[in-house]
Design a protein around this motif. Structure first.
Motif, short mmCIF file in Angstrom:
data_model
loop_
_atom_site.label_atom_id
_atom_site.label_comp_id
_atom_site.label_asym_id
_atom_site.label_seq_id
_atom_site.Cartn_x
_atom_site.Cartn_y
_atom_site.Cartn_z
N SER A 1 1.26 -0.95 0.05
CA SER A 1 0.09 -0.42 -1.00
C SER A 1 0.57 1.13 -0.20
O SER A 1 0.30 2.59 -0.81
N ALA A 2 1.58 1.71 0.62
CA ALA A 2 3.00 2.46 0.52
C ALA A 2 3.62 2.29 -0.56
O ALA A 2 3.37 3.57 -0.99
N LYS A 3 4.01 1.73 -1.62
CA LYS A 3 4.36 1.81 -3.08
C LYS A 3 2.99 1.78 -4.04
O LYS A 3 3.41 2.84 -4.88
N GLU A 4 2.01 1.52 -3.71
CA GLU A 4 1.25 2.44 -4.89
C GLU A 4 0.84 3.66 -4.49
O GLU A 4 0.43 4.54 -5.04
N ARG A 5 0.88 4.18 -3.38
CA ARG A 5 0.24 5.40 -1.85
C ARG A 5 1.17 6.47 -3.37
O ARG A 5 1.20 7.54 -3.90
N VAL A 6 3.34 6.50 -3.10
CA VAL A 6 4.04 6.92 -3.78
C VAL A 6 3.79 6.42 -5.13
O VAL A 6 4.19 7.44 -5.69
N GLU A 7 3.67 5.88 -5.72
CA GLU A 7 3.60 5.63 -7.31
C GLU A 7 1.61 6.41 -7.97
O GLU A 7 1.97 7.21 -9.00
N PHE B 1 9.59 -1.94 -4.39
CA PHE B 1 10.13 -1.43 -4.51
C PHE B 1 9.78 0.16 -5.76
O PHE B 1 8.79 -0.05 -6.65
N VAL B 2 10.34 1.16 -5.20
CA VAL B 2 10.06 2.31 -6.14
C VAL B 2 12.40 2.70 -5.86
O VAL B 2 12.51 3.09 -4.11
N GLY B 3 12.54 3.10 -7.07
CA GLY B 3 13.61 3.82 -6.93
C GLY B 3 13.58 5.27 -6.98
O GLY B 3 12.22 6.39 -6.83
N PRO B 4 14.51 6.21 -6.84
CA PRO B 4 15.27 7.34 -6.69
C PRO B 4 14.42 7.84 -7.68
O PRO B 4 13.98 8.25 -9.45
N THR B 5 13.76 8.97 -7.42
CA THR B 5 12.54 9.54 -8.56
C THR B 5 12.52 11.12 -8.23
O THR B 5 12.86 11.55 -6.96
N PHE C 1 6.55 10.89 1.21
CA PHE C 1 7.13 9.21 2.42
C PHE C 1 7.57 8.50 1.60
O PHE C 1 7.71 7.26 1.54
N GLY C 2 8.57 8.25 0.25
CA GLY C 2 8.82 7.54 -0.60
C GLY C 2 9.91 8.07 -1.09
O GLY C 2 10.63 9.68 -0.95
#
Length: 498
Positions: free
Chosen positions: A330-336, A366-370, A387-388
Motif C-alpha cells: 500500500s505504501a508503494k501504491e500511494r507513492v506511485e 520497490f520504488v527507485g529514486p524519482t 514518504f518515498g
C-alpha cells in the motif's frame, strides 16, 4: 500459509505473554512478501493488564535511587552495543531498510540511552537558601506515574528509544505500543532493557492498532503520552489525550526543504542531497523531500540526476544497496499514485523510479529514486508528505525568495542550507520558521542531549523528545518553601516573607 510463523507476544509484568486476541496481523518482509511473524491486536483486558502492571510497579520504581536507575541504563547501553547486529537484522527483515542504515538507526537510539545514563545530573532541582529571612525554597523534579509511547513503523528501535529510556530513568513506568507493521525489533529492544535490570512492570509492551493507541491516550491511569508518526494519526491521538487531561507530545508529518546557494561546495551539497532524499527509500520524517536551488545552483540539476541514477536498489540484506523496498504494497501504491498525479499536474518528471527491476525480488515493494522539477505550491507532490524516494525541485532567484518559499509551507520539521557564506547562514537560521535547521548538514536531527524541536504543523505540544525538553515532559516540578526556626515571631497576615 502462516501456521508455522512465529506469533509475537506481549511483554507484561516482566514476562512474555501469549495473546488471547482473535485479531492478528501478518508481519511481512517487504522485499519478498514472505510472512515472517504474526502480531496480535491486544484485547482490552490485555491493555488493562499492562497498565495495571505499570501502576503496581510505579511506587517501588520511583523510590529507587537515581544511582540504581543510572546503572540499569549503563547496562542497557552495553547490551545495545552487543546486540546491534541482531536488532538491525530484525529492522531490515520487517521494515526493509538496508543493513547499514538499520545499524545506524540502532546507533542513534543508543545515543539516547547514553544520555539517560546521566540521569543523576539531569534530574536535579534548584535550591535557594534564605530566599526570605530564615526561609529556604527548593524544587523537586519528580516522575509523573504511568506513561505511554506510540511509535511509527519507520524507526522501530530509534523511536522507542526517543521515549522510554528517559521516561523510566526519571522514575516513571511505561507502556509501549510499537508499530504493528514491524514490531519485532521494538519488542526485542524492551527485552534487552529488562535483561539490563529494568524491574518487572516498569516497561511493558502491548501490540495492536488504533484501538490500543486510543486506549492508552484515554486511560485514566496514563499520565503522559508520546507519539511519533503521521499528522493524521498524531492529531487525533493528541486530541484524545488532551481531552482526557494528560500531557501529550505529537511529532508528526513533514515537508523538509534543502536550500542550496550557488557558493556551496558543489560536490558535498549534491552528495548530501542524494543521501538525504533517497536514503531509507525516503521513509524518514526528516528526509529531504524538496530541493530549493537558488540562482545559478539550478544549473547543477543534471549533475544531481546522474548521481541519483547511480544508486542501487535492492533488498536491504545487500550491503551495497542504497535503497531497500518501501514497507508495504500500500505504501508503494500511494507513492506511485502521487508520482502519476505530479505528472498530471504539470511537474516535469526528470527521473522516474517506478517499477525498478530487482532480480530475485520481483515481488518487493520497490520504488527507485524519482525527481520532479518545476514543482509549485498547490501540487499534491508538494503539499503531501510522500514518504518515498521522491524529490521535488523548485528554483528561486535569491536566498530571501527561498526563505519565503520554505516559510509558506505549513510544516516545520526540518530544513537545511548549503553555503560557504557565514553571513547567509546566520540570516537563514534566524529568518527561517522551522524547528530544526541544518547548516551544511542535510538531515539535522540533533544529538540526543539536545531536544528534537519540530514546529508548526509538524508538532503538537510544547515539549519535544530528547534533551532537556524530554526530562521536563516526563517529570513534574514540586516547589517547597520551608522555614525551620526555634521561635515564632507573632502573627503575620500579609503574603510578604521577610
Amino acid at each position: 500459509m502462516t501456521q508455522n510463523v512465529p506469533r509475537l507476544q506481549h511483554l507484561i509484568d516482566g514476562k512474555l505473554v501469549d495473546s488471547q486476541s482473535q485479531q492478528w496481523r501478518d508481519v511481512v518482509n517487504p522485499a519478498t512478501q514472505e510472512v515472517v511473524a504474526r502480531v496480535p491486536f491486544a484485547t482490552p483486558d490485555e491493555l488493562e493488564a499492562a497498565v495495571a502492571s505499570a501502576r503496581k510497579a510505579y511506587q517501588g520504581w520511583r523510590n529507587t535511587g537515581q544511582g540504581t536507575r543510572m546503572r540499569v541504563m549503563l547496562r542497557f547501553q552495553q547490551l545495545l552495543r552487543e546486540h546491534t547486529g541482531e536488532l538491525a537484522e530484525l529492522i531490515t527483515r520487517e521494515h526493509g531498510k538496508t543493513l547499514p542504515d538499520a545499524e545506524g538507526e540502532v546507533g542513534r537510539g543508543l545515543e539516547v540511552v547514553e544520555h539517560a545514563c546521566a540521569i543523576a545530573s539531569l534530574q536535579l532541582g534548584e535550591y535557594a537558601e534564605n530566599a526570605a529571612s530564615g526561609i529556604d525554597v527548593y524544587t523537586l523534579v519528580q516522575p509523573l506515574g504511568v506513561c505511554a509511547g506510540i511509535t511509527a513503523f519507520n524507526f522501530p528501535v530509534m523511536l522507542p528509544c526517543f521515549m522510554f529510556p528517559l521516561a523510566i530513568s526519571v522514575g516513571n513506568t511505561f507502556v509501549l505500543k510499537p508499530s504493528e507493521q514491524d514490531p519485532s525489533a521494538s519488542l526485542r529492544l524492551a527485552q534487552l532493557a529488562l535483561e539490563a535490570g529494568v524491574p518487572p512492570g516498569v516497561l511493558n509492551v502491548v501490540h495492536g492498532g488504533p484501538d490500543i493507541a486510543n486506549g492508552l491516550c484515554e486511560h485514566p491511569e496514563v499520565k503522559a503520552v508520546s507519539f511519533i508518526g503521521s499528522t493524521r494519526v498524531g492529531t487525533e491521538l493528541y486530541r484524545r489525550a488532551s481531552n482526557a487531561g494528560k500531557r501529550c507530545q505529537a511529532m508528526m508529518g513533514a515537508k523538509n526543504h534543502c536550500v542550496i546557494l550557488p557558493d556551496a561546495d558543489r560536490e558535498a551539497a549534491l552528495n548530501h542531497l542524494v543521501g538525504a532524499a533517497f536514503g531509507a527509500a525516503g521513509q524518514r520524517c526528516m528526509a529531504t523531500s524538496v530541493a530549493v536551488l537558488v540562482g545559478q545552483a539550478r544549473e547543477w540539476l543534471p549533475d544531481f540526476i546522474e548521481r541519483a541514477k547511480r544508486l542501487k536498489v535492492n533488498a536491504g540484506t545487500d550491503r551495497q544497496a542504497d535503497l531497500g523496498p518501501l514497507v508495504s504494497p500500500s505504501a508503494k501504491e500511494r507513492v506511485e499514485r502521487l508520482i502519476a498525479q505530479g505528472v498530471q499536474e504539470g511537474a516535469e518528471l526528470l527521473l522516474d523510479g517506478r517499477d525498478p527491476k530487482v532480480p530475485g525480488f520481483e515481488s518487493g515493494n520497490f520504488v527507485g529514486p524519482t525527481v520532479f522539477a518545476g514543482v509549485k505550491p498547490g501540487m499534491a507532490i508538494y503539499e503531501e508528505e510522500i514518504f518515498g524516494p521522491v524529490l521535488c525541485v523548485a528554483c528561486v532567484d535569491t536566498l530571501e525568495d527561498a526563505v519565503a518559499f520554505v516559510n509558506a509551507n505549513p510544516n516545520g520539521n526540518g530544513v537545511a542550507l548549503f553555503t560557504q557564506d557565514g553571513g547567509a547562514a546566520r540570516y537563514f537560521q534566524n529568518a527561517i520558521d522551522v524547528g530544526q535547521v541544518g547548516i551544511n548538514i542535510p538531515i539535522p536531527v540533533p544529538v540526543a542531549w539536545f531536544s528534537f524541536t519540530g514546529s508548526r504543523g509538524s508538532k503538537l505540544g510544547d515539549l519535544g523528545p530528547n534533551g532537556k525538553q524530554a526530562v521536563q515532559f516526563w517529570t513534574q516540578t514540586k516547589t517547597v518553601t520551608a522555614r525551620w526556626s526555634a521561635h515564632g515571631k507573632g502573627v503575620n497576615t500579609t503574603i510578604t516573607m521577610k
